[in-house]
Design a protein around this motif. Structure first.
Motif, mmCIF file in Angstrom:
data_model
loop_
_atom_site.group_PDB
_atom_site.id
_atom_site.type_symbol
_atom_site.label_atom_id
_atom_site.label_comp_id
_atom_site.label_asym_id
_atom_site.label_seq_id
_atom_site.Cartn_x
_atom_site.Cartn_y
_atom_site.Cartn_z
ATOM 1 N N HIS A 24 0.835 -1.217 0.000
ATOM 2 C CA HIS A 24 0.000 0.000 0.000
ATOM 3 C C HIS A 24 0.866 1.262 0.000
ATOM 4 O O HIS A 24 1.127 1.842 1.051
ATOM 5 C CB HIS A 24 -0.945 -0.004 1.212
ATOM 6 N N HIS A 26 1.648 4.961 -2.582
ATOM 7 C CA HIS A 26 1.062 5.734 -3.689
ATOM 8 C C HIS A 26 2.086 6.598 -4.412
ATOM 9 O O HIS A 26 2.788 7.383 -3.782
ATOM 10 C CB HIS A 26 -0.027 6.661 -3.169
ATOM 11 N N LYS A 146 -10.160 -1.408 -5.086
ATOM 12 C CA LYS A 146 -9.936 -0.673 -3.833
ATOM 13 C C LYS A 146 -11.197 0.102 -3.472
ATOM 14 O O LYS A 146 -11.721 0.848 -4.295
ATOM 15 C CB LYS A 146 -8.776 0.309 -4.033
ATOM 16 N N HIS A 207 -5.408 -0.641 6.581
ATOM 17 C CA HIS A 207 -5.238 0.280 7.716
ATOM 18 C C HIS A 207 -5.777 -0.315 9.023
ATOM 19 O O HIS A 207 -6.229 0.418 9.907
ATOM 20 C CB HIS A 207 -5.894 1.646 7.439
ATOM 21 N N ASP A 264 1.606 3.416 3.300
ATOM 22 C CA ASP A 264 0.627 4.365 2.755
ATOM 23 C C ASP A 264 1.281 5.720 2.465
ATOM 24 O O ASP A 264 0.655 6.766 2.644
ATOM 25 C CB ASP A 264 -0.575 4.531 3.711
#
Ligand SMILES: [Zn+2]
Length: 330
Positions: A24, A26, A146, A207, A264
């Motif tokens: 995870h 980005h 997602k 998360h 993340d």
């Protein structure tokens, strides 16, 4: 060798080829509406490309070979950009289809569309298309769905995106990964998916490290889904010390086969949602090498073995994407 193949932004691979994988991170995120902020456009395309290439080279130096960028379709996703970065770095990137939670995603568009037809069907149609044929005319196919929920009671919109994800997953066999806030509603997400016919082991409740509630973690793990401990370094959301303690507890009870790790991190923001000093204050720890550099030693100090760490980084992403069943957890 697993039979299943997995779509990356540069083509299909076998899950066996993934290697150490962060599940995870980005390359870029743009909250819907960023395009309107002509005052603060954020870094240009060339700057973003070089930032992302640098980040991936840092990850490679720590032995990471693949990542999932679960940016949903409505959050500034650019799959051609991802493919260019993957090509330049020889790194494997899996992209997603899907939609973000009501409060920060593209809800106005989908709510408007729902005046003219069933909302879940319209969303699922998009997901299926992006999974099976590609995103627009790019030819780049999503490898996962997602979806996300916010805090408090589940909103009608967030329920719709979960139901659409389940519908597309059942139709295509694609896996699902999620966003949760403050370690809540993950069990509700799991229930909606499994009741619609999605196998629990095709789901990552993302998360999950936003809470230290062991009973919540075990409920999801026992029902057979993966837990994302995927925000290491985000101290402002939940302290890493708690994340490490919760992860160790789960490994000790035998749930180490259903945990995936990540940070993340967001390498480039479209627009400027965070004032630069706020972003700077989020610190150096919010880096895609933080787990390898700083969390692995803490896990070892807590008695976690090299083999158990390899399970988190290599075996679990491979097994998840291969769609192998998880054994029952007592
Ligand atoms: Zn994310």
């Amino acid at each position: 060798m697993s039979q299943a193949s997995l779509q990356t932004v540069t083509g299909p691979i076998s899950p066996d080829e993934l290697g150490p994988t962060l599940m995870h991170e980005h390359l870029q995120i743009g909250f819907p509406g960023w395009e309107a902020d002509s005052l603060r456009p954020g870094p240009n395309a060339a700057e973003r490309f070089s930032i992302c290439v640098d980040r991936i080279e840092e990850m490679k130096s720590q032995g990471i070979t693949s990542m999932l960028d679960p940016c949903p379709s409505d959050l500034g996703r650019d799959v051609e950009f991802m493919a260019r970065v993957a090509q330049k770095t020889g790194f494997r990137i899996v992209c997603a289809t899907g939609l973000y939670k009501q409060s920060e995603g593209g809800a106005p568009y989908w709510n408007f569309r729902s005046n003219f037809g069933p909302q879940v069907d319209a969303m699922a149609e998009l997901f299926v298309r992006e999974l099976t044929e590609g995103v627009g005319d790019t030819g780049v196919r999503a490898g996962i769905i997602k979806v996300a929920t916010g805090t408090g009671a589940l909103s009608d919109y967030d329920r719709a995106i979960l139901e659409a994800a389940a519908k597309a997953a059942v139709e295509t066999g694609a896996p699902i990964t999620t966003h949760t806030d403050q370690g809540t509603l993950g069990d509700v997400q799991q229930q909606i998916f499994t009741e619609a016919g999605v196998p629990a082991h095709r789901v990552i409740i993302g998360h999950s490290c936003g809470t230290s509630d062991n009973a919540y973690h075990l409920k999801i793990a026992r029902a057979g889904s993966y837990l994302g401990f995927d925000r290491f370094g985000l101290e402002s959301v939940h302290p890493d010390a708690e994340r490490v303690a919760s992860l160790v507890k789960l490994i000790q009870v035998g749930a180490g086969d259903r945990l995936v790790v990540s940070h993340d991190t967001v390498w480039c923001w479209r627009g400027e949602p965070f004032p630069p000093p706020v972003l700077a204050a989020m610190g150096e720890m919010w880096s895609p090498t933080h787990f390898s550099q700083h969390i692995v030693p803490q896990l070892k100090d807590a008695g976690v073995s090299d083999a158990q760490i390899e399970t988190l980084l290599v075996d679990n992403p491979r097994r998840f994407f291969a769609g192998e069943k998880l054994r029952a957890l007592a």
